[in-house]
Write an enzyme that holds these catalytic residues in place. Structure first.
Site, mmCIF file in Angstrom:
data_model
loop_
_atom_site.group_PDB
_atom_site.id
_atom_site.type_symbol
_atom_site.label_atom_id
_atom_site.label_comp_id
_atom_site.label_asym_id
_atom_site.label_seq_id
_atom_site.Cartn_x
_atom_site.Cartn_y
_atom_site.Cartn_z
ATOM 1 N N LYS A 110 59.117 9.004 -42.916
ATOM 2 C CA LYS A 110 60.350 8.365 -43.411
ATOM 3 C C LYS A 110 61.583 9.115 -42.908
ATOM 4 O O LYS A 110 62.614 8.518 -42.630
ATOM 5 C CB LYS A 110 60.352 8.336 -44.942
ATOM 6 C CG LYS A 110 59.257 7.430 -45.512
ATOM 7 C CD LYS A 110 59.809 6.439 -46.508
ATOM 8 C CE LYS A 110 58.876 5.284 -46.813
ATOM 9 N NZ LYS A 110 57.469 5.590 -46.984
ATOM 10 N N LYS A 203 51.680 -0.300 -36.782
ATOM 11 C CA LYS A 203 50.863 -0.520 -37.977
ATOM 12 C C LYS A 203 51.555 -1.530 -38.892
ATOM 13 O O LYS A 203 52.763 -1.453 -39.090
ATOM 14 C CB LYS A 203 50.711 0.825 -38.713
ATOM 15 C CG LYS A 203 49.793 0.760 -39.899
ATOM 16 C CD LYS A 203 50.079 1.855 -40.913
ATOM 17 C CE LYS A 203 50.386 1.213 -42.232
ATOM 18 N NZ LYS A 203 50.401 2.050 -43.400
ATOM 19 N N LYS A 206 54.712 -2.928 -45.198
ATOM 20 C CA LYS A 206 55.853 -3.525 -45.899
ATOM 21 C C LYS A 206 57.151 -2.879 -45.452
ATOM 22 O O LYS A 206 58.196 -3.504 -45.457
ATOM 23 C CB LYS A 206 55.705 -3.310 -47.407
ATOM 24 C CG LYS A 206 54.662 -4.186 -48.043
ATOM 25 C CD LYS A 206 54.231 -3.604 -49.402
ATOM 26 C CE LYS A 206 52.807 -3.987 -49.725
ATOM 27 N NZ LYS A 206 52.066 -2.943 -50.432
HETATM 28 P P1 ADP Z 1 52.441 -0.641 -47.050
HETATM 29 O O1 ADP Z 1 52.211 0.325 -45.914
HETATM 30 O O2 ADP Z 1 52.607 -2.012 -46.557
HETATM 31 O O3 ADP Z 1 53.521 -0.211 -47.993
HETATM 32 P P2 ADP Z 1 50.658 0.278 -49.075
HETATM 33 O O4 ADP Z 1 51.143 1.645 -48.743
HETATM 34 O O5 ADP Z 1 51.024 -0.290 -50.387
HETATM 35 O O6 ADP Z 1 51.116 -0.671 -47.897
HETATM 36 O O7 ADP Z 1 49.092 0.231 -48.879
HETATM 37 C C1 ADP Z 1 48.126 -0.264 -49.783
HETATM 38 C C2 ADP Z 1 46.739 -0.046 -49.212
HETATM 39 O O8 ADP Z 1 46.599 -0.824 -48.033
HETATM 40 C C3 ADP Z 1 46.437 1.408 -48.797
HETATM 41 O O9 ADP Z 1 45.086 1.716 -49.053
HETATM 42 C C4 ADP Z 1 46.706 1.396 -47.332
HETATM 43 O O10 ADP Z 1 45.988 2.383 -46.631
HETATM 44 C C5 ADP Z 1 46.260 0.006 -46.932
HETATM 45 N N1 ADP Z 1 47.014 -0.460 -45.780
HETATM 46 C C6 ADP Z 1 48.325 -0.744 -45.715
HETATM 47 N N2 ADP Z 1 48.685 -1.149 -44.492
HETATM 48 C C7 ADP Z 1 47.561 -1.111 -43.750
HETATM 49 C C8 ADP Z 1 47.262 -1.406 -42.387
HETATM 50 N N3 ADP Z 1 48.202 -1.847 -41.551
HETATM 51 N N4 ADP Z 1 46.007 -1.255 -41.953
HETATM 52 C C9 ADP Z 1 45.034 -0.820 -42.795
HETATM 53 N N5 ADP Z 1 45.238 -0.528 -44.082
HETATM 54 C C10 ADP Z 1 46.484 -0.657 -44.570
#
Ligand code: ADP
Ligand code: TRP
Length: 333
Positions: A110, A203, A206
């Site tokens: 970040k 990747k 959100k």
């Molecule tokens: P974001 O990165 O969109 O904020 P979160 O951090 O809330 O998502 O992630 C929730 C779950 O989904 C975690 O276990 C995270 O590792 C998985 N996850 C999020 N984005 C991905 C991705 N692009 N590929 C695989 N797993 C993901």
């Protein structure tokens, strides 16, 4: 075996969340005791509007249920309903080295890549709350995406540190001799979908504005699929498979046999990117339309969702009670 995981309610759920995390949560149901939660305290780091925070918590709960988390089989709850987690977060924080937090990937990303200049303490201490989430329930296995690997290592390290500090005779090399107060969890990471790519080839996340959301309208879904980045290869030519988010997404979403056909077409040439996007969109509809319909029904029945979460919270607190009691006694509270 106790299986636990959580997802932040910081935005709409997307394909990365499903294939990286939620799909495993569903498949692991029945293989032990399953606890799944909505990390709405973590989400406060990025959601600053109370109405939005509440709405996203509800959407995330509905997404879990619509995608197959069965509240009869799993304990489904909201992080903020468990006051013990905030207590353990503080107590654990007293043994956490600041240097660990300073090298946390998610925090550094970040600051170094997303231009955050004045980070808040909530973001800095995020991994401590996450470790408390895991350790509070004596979790054995934590299914997550690859990006969470370091957080799980921290949870293990800090549990070890806590055990050494507060359990006389605890030997981290021989934990079977004298068990610790906090159980060491292990991450379970799905190799094939450990990092689902977003529309821009980074990747999917959100925070990168590159998602394909599971529960948007049909129009929104189509728009997101159609905006997946492609290069200028002509329809008649074979398509490159590197730096090709569309190819990667087809691989993740399509069932194995269907993908073999697509792969052959991709390598042969003669089919344009637009047609491949249509294949992806069709497959998404085919696989997710029942869940999308269920989601809309759940979102209309607020009382039902509340009742599921309330029951889940009572059950989760029963799991947490002996652990927090042990911890309080050990540290002298
Ligand atoms: P974001 O990165 O969109 O904020 P979160 O951090 O809330 O998502 O992630 C929730 C779950 O989904 C975690 O276990 C995270 O590792 C998985 N996850 C999020 N984005 C991905 C991705 N692009 N590929 C695989 N797993 C993901
Ligand atoms: N940090 C996780 C994420 O961004 C969400 C989360 C919070 C979590 N607490 C957890 C995941 C405990 C597993 C276990 O996805």
């Amino acid at each position: 075996m106790r299986i636990l995981s959580g997802v932040q309610s910081s935005g709409r759920q997307h394909l990365g969340n499903y294939y990286g995390a939620i799909k495993q949560f569903v498949e692991l149901q029945g293989q032990g005791e399953n606890l799944y939660f909505i990390a709405n305290l973590h989400a406060l780091n990025s959601v600053r509007d109370p109405l939005v925070a509440r709405q996203l918590t509800r959407e995330t709960a509905a997404a879990f249920v619509a995608l197959g988390i069965d509240p009869q089989k799993s304990v489904l709850f909201r992080q903020s309903d468990i006051p013990e987690v905030s207590e353990l977060y503080w107590i654990l924080g007293t043994v956490v080295p600041v240097s660990n937090l300073e090298r946390a990937h998610s925090y550094r990303d970040k600051i170094e890549n997303q231009g955050l200049t004045n980070p808040e303490f909530g973001l800095f201490s995020y991994p401590v709350l996450m470790a408390a989430d895991i350790l509070l329930y004596d979790s054995d296995v934590v299914p997550v995406g690859k990006d969470q690997k370091q957080h799980l290592e921290f949870a293990r390290d800090w549990a070890t540190k806590f055990n050494i500090q507060y359990v006389k005779g605890y030997d981290p090399q021989k934990p079977e001799k004298k068990p610790g107060l906090l159980k060491l969890p292990r991450a379970q990471i799905q190799e094939a979908t450990q990092s689902v790519l977003g529309r821009d080839g980074q990747k999917m996340s959100k925070s990168y504005n590159n998602t394909i959301d599971l529960f948007g309208t049909d129009k929104e879904l189509e728009k997101q699929v159609m905006s997946i980045k492609t290069d200028s290869t002509l329809p008649e030519s074979p398509k490159p498979t590197v730096n090709a988010p569309l190819y990667e997404l087809l691989k993740v979403v399509l069932p194995g046999e269907a993908f073999k056909t697509i792969e052959a077409e991709w390598n042969a040439g003669g089919k344009g990117y637009g047609a491949f996007k249509k294949d992806l969109l069709d497959s998404l509809h085919h696989q997710f339309d029942p869940a999308r319909k269920h989601y809309l029904e759940l979102m209309q029945d607020e009382a039902q969702l509340e009742s599921i979460l309330k029951t889940g919270a009572d059950r989760a607190r029963a799991y947490a009670a002996p652990v927090i009691q042990r911890v309080r006694a050990a540290v002298g509270l």
